[in-house]
Design a protein around this motif. Structure first.
Motif, mmCIF file in Angstrom:
data_model
loop_
_atom_site.group_PDB
_atom_site.id
_atom_site.type_symbol
_atom_site.label_atom_id
_atom_site.label_comp_id
_atom_site.label_asym_id
_atom_site.label_seq_id
_atom_site.Cartn_x
_atom_site.Cartn_y
_atom_site.Cartn_z
ATOM 1 N N ASN A 29 -12.164 22.727 11.424
ATOM 2 C CA ASN A 29 -13.299 21.862 11.728
ATOM 3 C C ASN A 29 -14.413 22.730 12.294
ATOM 4 O O ASN A 29 -14.144 23.636 13.103
ATOM 5 C CB ASN A 29 -12.930 20.786 12.752
ATOM 6 N N TYR A 38 -18.214 22.825 14.308
ATOM 7 C CA TYR A 38 -19.058 22.038 15.202
ATOM 8 C C TYR A 38 -20.344 22.802 15.533
ATOM 9 O O TYR A 38 -20.309 24.017 15.745
ATOM 10 C CB TYR A 38 -18.342 21.744 16.517
ATOM 11 N N ARG A 84 -20.017 17.430 13.944
ATOM 12 C CA ARG A 84 -19.036 18.138 13.109
ATOM 13 C C ARG A 84 -19.537 18.120 11.676
ATOM 14 O O ARG A 84 -20.102 17.117 11.226
ATOM 15 C CB ARG A 84 -17.669 17.451 13.193
ATOM 16 N N GLU A 110 -19.197 19.987 7.410
ATOM 17 C CA GLU A 110 -18.563 20.831 6.407
ATOM 18 C C GLU A 110 -19.491 21.992 6.078
ATOM 19 O O GLU A 110 -20.707 21.907 6.278
ATOM 20 C CB GLU A 110 -18.277 20.033 5.140
#
Length: 241
Positions: free
Chosen positions: A180, A182, A193, A195
């Motif tokens: 993940n 951030y 958050r 991609e």
């Protein structure tokens, strides 16, 4: 005479069945001690390949340092320590390199840094995102954007199946790393958050559109980790300039 022959026939059939059963029992008894027919959890018709990946950050011990929740620093002054990190359980390990190994659960460690000649990785807890999970620091800024990566390691068990005319699944257990990402915004009061995709980055940083346009003038689609880090460093530099 007929009764005698009938009795003799019955005896022969009974003797033959006894011989066959005895032979089968001997064959099955032999399987248990045959190294080519070892016992185990049945049914199983294939041998697993070696496990792939690892639950640990590195295959061996790394140089590093750590700050514990009680304020102590590791390694202690005048001592040598080597580290590794259990990605699945959030546990930090340290050894003196001789005979002793200590381990510290997540709630007893504030931060740590591990590395070798190729890379240095720093992990912290940021209460804005999580008070318990470690986050790898990718970009740190007091006035600009701070960027973190969270490691999520899962074990995919072997699920190989041979149906005779086709096979499915994999023969090995595998530790798989997922991530993940951030972004903490300037002022350290909000985060998002995202991609690692160009469209997702534009959505997360609408006020930086002109700088994103300049950086991504010849880029589209997905973004690798190195490009993402360079982008956020570039934006922070432009903000400070």
């Amino acid at each position: 005479m007929i009764a005698c022959l009938r009795n003799t026939g019955l005896l022969l059939v009974s003797l033959l069945c006894s011989i066959l059963i005895h032979g089968q029992q001997q064959e099955l008894t032999g399987i248990g001690s045959d190294p080519n027919h070892t016992s185990g959890y049945l049914p199983t018709f294939f041998k697993k390949d070696h496990v792939k990946g690892s639950p640990y950050l590195a295959d061996g011990w790394l140089r590093g340092n750590a700050e514990l929740a009680d304020g102590r620093k590791l390694p202690e002054p005048g001592k040598v320590g080597y580290f590794n990190f259990d990605k699945m359980n959030g546990r930090l390990y340290i050894t003196d390199g001789i005979s002793r190994i200590w381990n510290y659960p997540s709630d007893s460690v504030n931060s740590f840094t591990l590395g070798d000649s190729n890379a240095i990785l720093s992990f912290v807890k940021d209460a804005l995102i999580s008070r318990t999970r470690f986050l790898q620091v990718l970009v740190r800024s007091e006035t600009g954007y701070t960027v973190y990566r969270q490691w999520i390691t899962k074990l995919n068990r072997s699920n190989f199946n041979d149906a005779g005319y086709y096979t499915t699944g994999q023969r090995f257990d595998e530790y798989v790393d997922l991530f993940n990402y951030y972004i903490v915004y300037p002022g350290h009061r909000k985060f998002t958050r995202l991609e690692l995709k160009v469209r997702a980055i534009y959505k997360a940083l609408p006020v930086e559109k002109s700088r994103l346009d300049s950086f991504f003038s010849e880029k589209s689609g997905s973004v690798d980790l190195n490009t993402f880090v360079l982008l956020m460093q570039y934006i922070n530099e432009k903000r400070n300039g």
